[in-house]
Design a protein around this motif. Structure first.
Motif, short mmCIF file in Angstrom:
data_model
loop_
_atom_site.label_atom_id
_atom_site.label_comp_id
_atom_site.label_asym_id
_atom_site.label_seq_id
_atom_site.Cartn_x
_atom_site.Cartn_y
_atom_site.Cartn_z
N LEU A 268 35.46 28.79 7.24
CA LEU A 268 36.76 28.41 8.23
C LEU A 268 37.06 29.00 8.71
O LEU A 268 38.52 28.07 9.99
N LEU A 269 38.09 30.71 9.11
CA LEU A 269 38.37 31.05 9.72
C LEU A 269 37.35 31.25 10.94
O LEU A 269 38.15 31.05 11.79
N LYS A 270 36.61 31.29 11.13
CA LYS A 270 35.57 31.13 11.86
C LYS A 270 35.84 30.32 12.66
O LYS A 270 35.73 29.91 13.67
N ARG A 274 37.60 29.42 16.95
CA ARG A 274 36.78 29.02 17.76
C ARG A 274 37.13 27.60 18.19
O ARG A 274 36.37 26.73 18.57
N ASN A 275 38.59 26.43 17.00
CA ASN A 275 39.00 25.44 17.42
C ASN A 275 37.15 24.78 17.34
O ASN A 275 37.14 23.68 17.88
N GLY A 276 36.71 25.19 16.23
CA GLY A 276 35.81 23.80 16.27
C GLY A 276 36.12 23.38 14.93
O GLY A 276 37.05 22.47 14.69
N ASN A 277 34.98 23.04 14.69
CA ASN A 277 34.83 21.70 13.49
C ASN A 277 35.59 21.84 11.23
O ASN A 277 34.97 22.12 10.81
N THR A 330 44.23 34.58 -5.74
CA THR A 330 43.36 34.89 -4.65
C THR A 330 43.58 35.17 -3.45
O THR A 330 44.40 34.46 -3.12
N GLU A 331 42.61 36.43 -2.83
CA GLU A 331 42.94 36.59 -1.43
C GLU A 331 43.39 35.15 -0.80
O GLU A 331 43.58 34.93 0.18
N TYR A 332 41.88 34.59 -0.97
CA TYR A 332 41.34 33.79 -0.39
C TYR A 332 42.07 32.19 -0.45
O TYR A 332 42.71 31.72 -0.06
N GLY A 333 42.31 31.89 -1.87
CA GLY A 333 43.50 30.58 -2.46
C GLY A 333 44.83 31.23 -1.12
O GLY A 333 45.75 29.63 -1.39
N ALA A 344 39.81 21.10 5.26
CA ALA A 344 38.81 20.51 5.60
C ALA A 344 37.81 20.96 6.70
O ALA A 344 37.54 20.99 7.77
N PHE A 345 36.66 20.89 6.51
CA PHE A 345 35.41 20.69 7.05
C PHE A 345 35.47 19.81 7.72
O PHE A 345 34.78 18.64 6.91
N LEU A 346 34.48 19.78 8.32
CA LEU A 346 34.18 18.07 9.51
C LEU A 346 32.76 18.22 10.01
O LEU A 346 31.88 19.14 10.06
N ARG A 347 32.44 17.22 9.42
CA ARG A 347 31.11 16.82 10.12
C ARG A 347 30.95 17.25 12.17
O ARG A 347 29.36 16.83 12.32
#
Length: 354
Positions: A268-270, A274-277, A330-333, A344-347
């Motif tokens: 997610l952070l990656k 990079r303004n990704g999906n 958690t740290e991630y939560g 959300a991850f996008l297609r």
């Protein structure tokens, strides 16, 4: 492997109801995540017998088992305590107490029944996940350097600390410096208090972890326990997050859902960098869902129980979108919560208000 886990079954004679048997602390977290305001929970509680006309409650009054159904208004789970409290107004029970308020305290080995008007796919998935065999329940983590040692276990919802042992090599106690063997023997005594442990993971920077490994395996006292050592750059709780994705742990099975949270958060952070999906925040996720671009939703347990989120998740289910719930502990939560509690991850890439 984890031999005991949450057991749940539908009650065919009562549509919408599930019977749930709680086995351990992890199951309490899953149950808290599943139960929402407005659900019904049925259980047997101990209530004082009250007689009309009593002006003062007698503290010695007998408590009798009483079956009650409450309309849930609040749930409270204190991590690592083995107790979940569900509170609400009694809607089904004897006429004398119907309409009163009741707290149902749930602990391991208890059984409750839950009713939802609509069991979402995400809630059903959580029940399914709770029945997985997590190897992490059998692992004791020892994180140390030459100054201190911390002992941890992992739950579905976070990392539990079991204390710290100092070597005496620094600080005010330097003049009473312990020998290395005394340091290790104190660690060994602490380990012996965990009778159900099947795997010991020793982590940390430097050579101290290797020395402890040799001390424990050389004694022959842990021949029935798998002892392994994994390097880490940190010597505190963060070392656990580092080693969770180490190949030596991945080879023994499903270690913990914390590993899953770590991998998804790093991705997610990656993508964000990079303004990704990816998109995040309630409004942006809802807007993007209408484009059909969403592949997977990540949501904190707090946001998952939020009334406004119910319709969003129902819509996600109709699109076949996977939903992953992150623990608040958690740290991630906490990272996901800082991004609005829902990401959300996008297609494919979609411009949003992020």
């Amino acid at each position: 492997m984890r031999g005991l886990y949450l057991k749940a079954r539908n009650l065919p004679e009562e549509p919408g109801w599930k019977e749930v048997l709680i086995e351990n602390d992890d199951d309490l977290w899953y149950l808290r995540s599943i139960i929402s305001r407005g659900d019904l929970v049925r259980a047997t509680v101990l209530r004082r017998e009250e007689k009309k006309g009593d002006m003062e409650r007698n503290k010695e009054q007998k408590r009798t088992p009483t079956k009650v159904t409450v309309n849930v208004e609040e749930t409270f789970f204190q991590p690592f305590t083995g107790r979940l409290r569900i509170s609400g107004q009694i809607v089904e029970s004897s006429s004398e107490i119907k309409g009163n308020y009741q707290s149902i305290n749930v602990s391991p080995q208890d059984e409750v029944e839950i009713f939802k008007e609509n069991w979402s796919e995400a809630s059903e998935d959580l029940i399914g996940e709770a029945q997985l065999k997590w190897v992490g329940n059998d692992i004791l983590f020892i994180v140390l350097d030459d100054e201190q040692c911390d002992i941890f276990t992992i739950k579905a919802y976070g990392i539990e600390s079991h204390g710290r042992i100092f070597s005496g090599k620094s600080g005010k106690g330097y003049e009473q410096q312990k020998s290395a063997s005394t340091y290790y023997s104190e660690i060994e005594r602490a380990i012996n208090s965990f009778s159900a442990i099947k795997i010991i993971v020793i982590a940390g920077p430097g050579f101290e972890r290797e020395k402890l490994f040799e001390y424990l395996t050389g004694s022959g006292k842990f021949s029935k326990v798998k002892v392994t050592t994994i390097p880490a750059t940190r010597s505190d709780e963060n070392a656990i997050y580092e080693v969770l994705t180490d190949p030596s742990l991945a080879s023994i099975g499903n270690v913990s859902r914390l590993k899953m949270e770590k991998e998804k958060t790093e991705r997610l952070l990656k993508e964000i960098s990079r303004n990704g999906n990816v998109t995040y925040g309630y409004d942006n996720v809802l807007e993007t869902m209408n484009t059909g671009a969403i592949e997977e939703i990540m949501i904190t347990e707090t946001e998952f129980r939020n009334e406004r989120t119910i319709k969003l998740l129902e819509k996600a289910s109709s699109y076949g979108i996977k939903v992953t719930i992150f623990s608040d502990e958690t740290e991630y939560g906490k990272i996901v919560q800082g991004l609005g509690g829902i990401c959300a991850f996008l297609r494919y890439h979609v411009e949003s208000g992020n």
